[in-house]
Design a protein around this motif. Structure first.
Motif, PDB file in Angstrom:
ATOM      1  N   LEU A 262     -74.361  95.266  29.848  1.00  0.00           N
ATOM      2  CA  LEU A 262     -75.105  94.235  29.054  1.00  0.00           C
ATOM      3  C   LEU A 262     -76.093  94.632  28.241  1.00  0.00           C
ATOM      4  CD1 LEU A 262     -74.952  91.599  31.910  1.00  0.00           C
ATOM      5  CD2 LEU A 262     -73.984  91.220  29.768  1.00  0.00           C
ATOM      6  N   SER A 263     -76.598  96.061  28.274  1.00  0.00           N
ATOM      7  CA  SER A 263     -78.005  96.360  27.889  1.00  0.00           C
ATOM      8  C   SER A 263     -77.880  96.270  26.413  1.00  0.00           C
ATOM      9  CB  SER A 263     -78.590  97.522  28.593  1.00  0.00           C
ATOM     10  OG  SER A 263     -77.659  98.554  28.407  1.00  0.00           O
ATOM     11  N   CYS A 265     -78.677  94.318  23.999  1.00  0.00           N
ATOM     12  CA  CYS A 265     -78.511  92.918  23.354  1.00  0.00           C
ATOM     13  C   CYS A 265     -79.812  91.854  23.122  1.00  0.00           C
ATOM     14  CB  CYS A 265     -77.418  92.278  23.925  1.00  0.00           C
ATOM     15  SG  CYS A 265     -77.120  90.762  23.172  1.00  0.00           S
ATOM     16  N   THR A 297     -73.236  80.594  24.199  1.00  0.00           N
ATOM     17  CA  THR A 297     -72.789  81.849  24.576  1.00  0.00           C
ATOM     18  C   THR A 297     -71.906  81.568  25.893  1.00  0.00           C
ATOM     19  OG1 THR A 297     -74.710  82.803  24.188  1.00  0.00           O
ATOM     20  CG2 THR A 297     -73.494  84.002  25.390  1.00  0.00           C
ATOM     21  N   GLY A 384     -69.049  92.572  30.197  1.00  0.00           N
ATOM     22  CA  GLY A 384     -70.477  92.997  29.435  1.00  0.00           C
ATOM     23  C   GLY A 384     -70.076  92.780  28.023  1.00  0.00           C
ATOM     24  N   GLN A 388     -71.780  90.492  25.042  1.00  0.00           N
ATOM     25  CA  GLN A 388     -72.444  90.706  24.020  1.00  0.00           C
ATOM     26  C   GLN A 388     -71.737  90.228  22.726  1.00  0.00           C
ATOM     27  OE1 GLN A 388     -74.575  94.206  23.472  1.00  0.00           O
ATOM     28  NE2 GLN A 388     -74.473  94.711  25.449  1.00  0.00           N
ATOM     29  N   GLN A 389     -70.476  90.458  22.736  1.00  0.00           N
ATOM     30  CA  GLN A 389     -69.846  89.660  21.631  1.00  0.00           C
ATOM     31  C   GLN A 389     -70.174  88.194  21.271  1.00  0.00           C
ATOM     32  OE1 GLN A 389     -65.544  90.240  22.127  1.00  0.00           O
ATOM     33  NE2 GLN A 389     -65.157  91.119  19.966  1.00  0.00           N
ATOM     34  N   CYS A 391     -72.565  86.512  22.114  1.00  0.00           N
ATOM     35  CA  CYS A 391     -73.989  86.522  21.552  1.00  0.00           C
ATOM     36  C   CYS A 391     -74.086  86.515  19.997  1.00  0.00           C
ATOM     37  CB  CYS A 391     -74.975  87.568  22.204  1.00  0.00           C
ATOM     38  SG  CYS A 391     -75.141  87.045  24.012  1.00  0.00           S
TER      39      CYS A 391
END
Ligand SMILES: *Cc1c(COP(=O)(O)O)cnc(C)c1O
Length: 395
Positions: A262-263, A265, A297, A384, A388-389, A391
């Motif tokens: 997840l990092s 973003c 999201t 994760g 990200q997608q 968002c």
């Protein structure tokens, strides 16, 4: 965390074959006795008393502390309703404080909520996240008030190397179906204070007057209820405790995988954690800039079949859904209702849906991701990437 198997089945069968299900008939060393000893050793506390639920543990803790009519107890805006209900149960008034970005009670708001009647704070280690105990202990010491930790969701967690539930004057645990270890329904109270322990012991065992151990107590007996645990549940808990370290290490490993995935973003940040090494929860939470971006999201992820949610929608856990408190019906009988007791007439605290706006804002900007303990690394990498997608879609 529901992880049970043959070990628990065998343990229950053993108790049933032995034919002794009552904890005070088996003599020393029964299942419940053994569990209490092991659990207090794990915590590094002098006393641990099993009871029938986390709610019973909170009530017993408040009784142990001598809290009652005329007193106020500060609880967070984000917790299971059992926390403030326990306060009403002993005739005291729950005063609700804001949570901060960590989703835990804000020590600065606690200071603002202190009155001459405040007797205790109940910090709740929600989602296995350790509260800022350094700041809270300082506040409690300065104002001469007690700390009863609600560690119901934090079995096995720690803060600065000390187990959660062993840092305040007392700590309450739950072993219900949804908690880190479970026996269906159960709980316990930890303390290193003899007086708190003896009072909780007396209260949980119908006043104890007839019990063998009563002669060794320093506290005078008084009338109580029945919150005793039985040997069947004690046997399950002994097996569950053996699983705890493994459950926690797998949770932490998976949380690390998900954090990595997840990092980087810009749409969110990780909710701040007061002691990451001591975190024992089965969720990871993300803080968005606005409720709208969190919602967008969440919807995208849900549409793709991912199990995500927001704490604002978890209605048992947010103060705006605590109807008995908002409508001020504190007991089954008006003469026992904390809101009507003459001793509480000076308590001018009134809870409304507008009481904690900052908590509502933070909770509605937060997205909760669950950590299924059985999933592998690829699963978390996939989740994760999906977040990200999602968002990127929202932007
Ligand atoms: C589960 C829980 C309780 C109550 O525990 P029970 O065993 O269900 O009575 C209290 N506080 C919190 C924060 C909880 O999550």
């Amino acid at each position: 965390m529901y992880e049970m198997g043959e070990a628990e089945i065998q343990a229950v069968a053993r108790v049933i074959r032995k034919g002794q299900l009552f904890r005070y008939r088996g003599g020393e060393g029964g299942e419940v006795d053994q569990f209490e000893t092991r659990y207090k050793e794990m915590l590094g506390a002098s006393h641990f008393l099993t009871v029938t639920s986390g709610t019973a543990a909170l009530i017993s803790g408040l009784v142990g502390l001598g809290i009652g009519p005329g007193d106020e107890v500060i609880v967070p805006a984000y917790t299971f309703m059992a926390t403030p209900l326990a306060v009403l149960n002993v005739g005291a008034i729950p005063v609700v404080a804001e949570v901060d970005e960590s989703l835990l009670i804000d020590p600065n708001d606690v200071v603002k909520k202190i009155s001459p009647r405040t007797k205790a704070i109940i910090p709740v280690h929600m989602q296995g996240l350790p509260c800022n105990m350094t700041a809270l202990k300082q506040v409690a010491q300065q104002h001469g008030i007690a700390i009863l930790e609600d560690a119901c969701q934090a079995v096995g967690g720690s803060y600065q190397g000390k187990r959660l539930g062993s840092i305040g004057d007392a700590g309450a645990f739950s072993f219900n179906h949804f908690k880190n270890i479970s026996c269906g329904e159960g709980g316990g109270l930890a303390t290193s204070n003899r007086k708190i322990y003896e009072r909780a012991l007396i209260y949980h065992d119908c006043g104890s007057a007839f019990r063998l151990y009563a002669s060794s107590l320093q506290e005078p007996v008084f009338a109580g209820g029945n919150f005793r645990l039985n040997e069947v549940l004690g046997a399950i808990l002994n097996e569950q405790l053996k699983r705890l370290d493994n459950i926690l290490s797998r949770l932490r490993e998976r949380k690390k995988w998900l954090r990595e995935a997840l990092s980087g973003c810009p749409a969110y940040q990780f909710s701040p954690v007061h002691d990451e090494a001591g975190d024992c929860g089965c969720v990871l939470t993300l803080l968005f800039d606005s409720a709208e971006s969190r919602k967008a999201t969440e919807q995208t992820l849900k549409a793709a079949g991912h199990g995500v949610s927001s704490p604002i929608d978890f209605n048992q856990h947010v103060y705006i859904y605590w109807t008995p408190l908002l409508e001020r019906r504190g007991a089954h009988h008006p003469a026992l209702d904390a809101y009507r007791l003459p001793e509480n007439r000076f308590s001018n605290y009134v809870l409304t849906k507008e009481s904690c706006p900052r908590s509502l804002d933070i909770l509605s900007r937060t997205l909760t991701l669950y950590i299924p303990i059985a999933q592998d690394k690829a699963w978390f990498e996939n989740l994760g990437a999906a977040v990200q997608q999602a968002c990127a879609v929202g932007v």
